[in-house]
Motif scaffolding. Structure first.
Motif, mmCIF file in Angstrom:
data_model
loop_
_atom_site.group_PDB
_atom_site.id
_atom_site.type_symbol
_atom_site.label_atom_id
_atom_site.label_comp_id
_atom_site.label_asym_id
_atom_site.label_seq_id
_atom_site.Cartn_x
_atom_site.Cartn_y
_atom_site.Cartn_z
ATOM 1 N N PHE A 181 4.959 -8.016 -7.137
ATOM 2 C CA PHE A 181 6.341 -7.550 -7.148
ATOM 3 C C PHE A 181 6.592 -6.654 -8.359
ATOM 4 O O PHE A 181 7.147 -5.557 -8.250
ATOM 5 N N LEU A 182 6.157 -7.105 -9.544
ATOM 6 C CA LEU A 182 6.335 -6.331 -10.776
ATOM 7 C C LEU A 182 5.560 -5.018 -10.721
ATOM 8 O O LEU A 182 6.073 -3.958 -11.103
ATOM 9 N N GLN A 183 4.310 -5.083 -10.268
ATOM 10 C CA GLN A 183 3.473 -3.882 -10.196
ATOM 11 C C GLN A 183 4.079 -2.842 -9.248
ATOM 12 O O GLN A 183 4.054 -1.639 -9.531
ATOM 13 N N THR A 184 4.620 -3.307 -8.144
ATOM 14 C CA THR A 184 5.207 -2.400 -7.159
ATOM 15 C C THR A 184 6.441 -1.695 -7.716
ATOM 16 O O THR A 184 6.587 -0.470 -7.593
ATOM 17 N N ILE A 185 7.341 -2.457 -8.353
ATOM 18 C CA ILE A 185 8.547 -1.856 -8.928
ATOM 19 C C ILE A 185 8.181 -0.885 -10.038
ATOM 20 O O ILE A 185 8.761 0.198 -10.165
ATOM 21 N N ASN A 186 7.184 -1.234 -10.833
ATOM 22 C CA ASN A 186 6.745 -0.356 -11.912
ATOM 23 C C ASN A 186 6.181 0.942 -11.343
ATOM 24 O O ASN A 186 6.398 2.027 -11.893
ATOM 25 N N HIS A 187 5.442 0.847 -10.221
ATOM 26 C CA HIS A 187 4.853 2.032 -9.591
ATOM 27 C C HIS A 187 5.946 2.944 -9.029
ATOM 28 O O HIS A 187 5.879 4.171 -9.175
ATOM 29 N N ILE A 188 6.932 2.367 -8.389
ATOM 30 C CA ILE A 188 8.034 3.156 -7.825
ATOM 31 C C ILE A 188 8.848 3.817 -8.927
ATOM 32 O O ILE A 188 9.265 4.970 -8.811
ATOM 33 N N GLY A 189 9.068 3.062 -10.017
ATOM 34 C CA GLY A 189 9.892 3.545 -11.123
ATOM 35 C C GLY A 189 11.113 2.649 -11.301
ATOM 36 O O GLY A 189 11.978 2.602 -10.418
ATOM 37 N N ALA A 190 11.153 1.930 -12.408
ATOM 38 C CA ALA A 190 12.246 0.991 -12.635
ATOM 39 C C ALA A 190 13.604 1.686 -12.650
ATOM 40 O O ALA A 190 14.603 1.129 -12.179
ATOM 41 N N ASP A 191 13.651 2.917 -13.163
ATOM 42 C CA ASP A 191 14.930 3.631 -13.221
ATOM 43 C C ASP A 191 15.472 3.906 -11.815
ATOM 44 O O ASP A 191 16.675 3.772 -11.566
ATOM 45 N N LYS A 192 14.579 4.265 -10.884
ATOM 46 C CA LYS A 192 15.012 4.517 -9.506
ATOM 47 C C LYS A 192 15.529 3.235 -8.857
ATOM 48 O O LYS A 192 16.558 3.232 -8.176
ATOM 49 N N MET A 236 6.024 2.957 1.688
ATOM 50 C CA MET A 236 4.920 2.045 1.396
ATOM 51 C C MET A 236 4.774 1.040 2.528
ATOM 52 O O MET A 236 5.725 0.757 3.261
ATOM 53 N N ILE A 237 3.566 0.528 2.701
ATOM 54 C CA ILE A 237 3.301 -0.481 3.717
ATOM 55 C C ILE A 237 3.461 -1.844 3.074
ATOM 56 O O ILE A 237 2.794 -2.158 2.074
ATOM 57 N N LEU A 238 4.333 -2.676 3.633
ATOM 58 C CA LEU A 238 4.579 -4.021 3.109
ATOM 59 C C LEU A 238 3.963 -5.040 4.053
ATOM 60 O O LEU A 238 4.230 -5.024 5.257
ATOM 61 N N GLU A 239 3.151 -5.928 3.504
ATOM 62 C CA GLU A 239 2.528 -6.981 4.298
ATOM 63 C C GLU A 239 2.723 -8.325 3.602
ATOM 64 O O GLU A 239 2.724 -8.404 2.374
ATOM 65 N N THR A 279 0.851 -1.194 0.000
ATOM 66 C CA THR A 279 0.000 0.000 0.000
ATOM 67 C C THR A 279 0.885 1.241 0.000
ATOM 68 O O THR A 279 1.735 1.400 0.873
ATOM 69 N N PHE A 280 0.694 2.119 -0.987
ATOM 70 C CA PHE A 280 1.470 3.348 -1.109
ATOM 71 C C PHE A 280 0.781 4.484 -0.355
ATOM 72 O O PHE A 280 -0.425 4.417 -0.091
ATOM 73 N N PRO A 281 1.527 5.550 -0.015
ATOM 74 C CA PRO A 281 0.935 6.669 0.725
ATOM 75 C C PRO A 281 -0.277 7.300 0.046
ATOM 76 O O PRO A 281 -1.144 7.858 0.714
ATOM 77 N N ASP A 282 -0.355 7.225 -1.303
ATOM 78 C CA ASP A 282 -1.505 7.815 -2.000
ATOM 79 C C ASP A 282 -2.718 6.894 -2.012
ATOM 80 O O ASP A 282 -3.743 7.212 -2.621
ATOM 81 N N GLY A 283 -2.613 5.739 -1.338
ATOM 82 C CA GLY A 283 -3.731 4.801 -1.271
ATOM 83 C C GLY A 283 -3.689 3.697 -2.299
ATOM 84 O O GLY A 283 -4.486 2.750 -2.236
ATOM 85 N N THR A 284 -2.802 3.775 -3.295
ATOM 86 C CA THR A 284 -2.683 2.722 -4.299
ATOM 87 C C THR A 284 -2.259 1.417 -3.628
ATOM 88 O O THR A 284 -1.316 1.402 -2.834
ATOM 89 N N MET A 285 -2.961 0.330 -3.963
ATOM 90 C CA MET A 285 -2.659 -0.964 -3.345
ATOM 91 C C MET A 285 -2.473 -2.022 -4.427
ATOM 92 O O MET A 285 -3.196 -2.036 -5.432
ATOM 93 N N TYR A 286 -1.493 -2.892 -4.213
ATOM 94 C CA TYR A 286 -1.275 -4.033 -5.097
ATOM 95 C C TYR A 286 -1.303 -5.299 -4.258
ATOM 96 O O TYR A 286 -0.598 -5.412 -3.247
ATOM 97 N N CYS A 287 -2.126 -6.266 -4.664
ATOM 98 C CA CYS A 287 -2.183 -7.567 -3.995
ATOM 99 C C CYS A 287 -2.754 -8.561 -4.985
ATOM 100 O O CYS A 287 -3.972 -8.702 -5.112
#
Length: 373
Positions: A186-197, A256-259, A170-178
């Protein structure tokens, strides 16, 4: 089974204002907001504060609603947006110990996309998870530590169980991947953060880069594409993916919140569960920022006409499907009385309501945006 989030939400809901302020200050500090300054808003008795984003060097306005059952709706969010404008700020955070309505979430997105006003929506569950992760002491009981046995995101090495475990992010803006596949989350999270970063961190799996622009032939079975020509190495179990995301979260301060556990309902399951109940809705946005989005398309249609002006619309003598939009008596089935000798004919589908509202706007020279959601 003990659930830390429920305990924290209960404390947040029932504590006094001073304790609530302390909780909020802890929460803001955990996501890199500093210098929280409270100010009164009598007679409304609403809690407002200003804080500084230490990462981006900007001031934000924070407000909180201490509700146990009430849902924060579009009206409260609209007033908060007006307060932001009055203070000449473009960033705010709306915290509630309960939840936000669907219309409020849509409105927040509209403010961001159309008016460059960014309001982060933090509900009770998200706030409780953040507080649980930091392992804070209760502000109302300094000598009693809040139990965190069920707050799985506090440990980078959770205990393994026989049941299949999932990742939830869960990201601070409320976006959630599960997703039911940990690799997909895992892929969705890295894509959201930015692969370049992420690539600049230099993380490796099996001695090859976690994120890169090329495919290693030896591990091509586990290397998956994401956006903009980037590839991610997904080899490894769910625990290893959790470890990698934990490291990324810490190094990049993503907050982000990791569970990690077996008891999560996946996003696809949630959508499937509510699919048959989901109906289209109408949302109208006027240039001054006013939003009309009723509980049903009919409510929105009626409120829209009232906003334009019943008399103003009646003067246009609009018809639909050989029926008059307004009649002095109840002439057709399904009409709604909205005034003395004023019966409004309701189009039978959301699409037809949309069309008639566009016609009304054109004939009354009213500017607005309308969307079927």
């Amino acid at each position: 089974m003990f659930d830390t989030s429920d305990v924290l939400i209960k404390q947040l809901t029932e504590c006094d204002h001073d304790s609530l302020k302390t909780w909020v200050e802890h929460f803001l500090a955990s996501i890199n907001y500093i210098g929280c300054q409270w100010f009164p808003t009598s007679p409304n008795d609403e809690l407002y504060a200003t804080s500084n984003d230490s990462q981006h060097d900007c001031e934000i306005l924070v407000t909180i609603r201490q509700y146990s059952i009430l849902t924060v709706g579009i009206e409260e969010l609209s007033r908060f947006a007006d307060t932001l404008r009055e203070k000449m700020l473009t960033q705010g955070m709306f915290i509630t110990t309960s939840t936000f309505s669907k219309e409020a979430i849509i409105y927040a997105n509209t403010l961001r996309d159309n008016y460059n006003i960014r309001i982060s929506l933090i509900d009770g569950k998200v706030m409780a998870r953040y507080l649980g992760q930091t392992d804070l002491l209760s502000p109302t009981c300094k000598n009693e530590r809040i139990p965190i046995e069920r707050c799985q995101a506090t440990s980078p090495i959770p205990r393994l169980r026989e049941q299949k475990k999932l990742l939830r992010v869960t990201f601070p803006d409320g976006t959630m991947y599960c997703d039911k596949s940990a690799s997909q989350t895992f892929l969705q999270t890295i894509n959201h953060i930015g692969a370049d970063k992420v690539s600049r961190l230099g993380l490796e799996v099996c001695h090859i880069p976690l994120v890169s622009k090329c495919v290693n032939e030896q591990y091509k079975e586990w290397i998956k594409p994401i956006d903009n020509g980037w590839y991610v190495m997904t080899q490894g179990d769910t625990e290893q993916k959790f470890r990698l995301l934990f490291s990324i979260n810490k190094q990049l301060s993503v907050n982000m919140i990791l569970e990690y556990g077996p008891d999560f309902v996946t996003i696809s399951e949630t959508k499937s569960k509510h699919k048959t109940k989901c109906k289209s809705q109408l949302m109208v946005t006027f240039p001054n920022g006013k939003i009309i989005a009723g509980r049903t398309p009919t409510d929105t249609f009626v409120d829209f006409i009232k906003h334009i002006g019943v008399e103003n619309v009646m003067m246009k003598n609009i018809s639909l499907a050989n029926k008059q939009l307004f009649t002095p008596t109840n002439k057709y089935n399904g009409q709604i009385k909205i005034g003395e000798n004023k019966w409004l004919t309701i189009p039978n589908t959301t699409k037809n309501k949309y069309k008639i509202m566009k016609v009304i706007g054109s004939m009354t020279h009213t500017n607005f945006d309308i969307a079927i959601i």
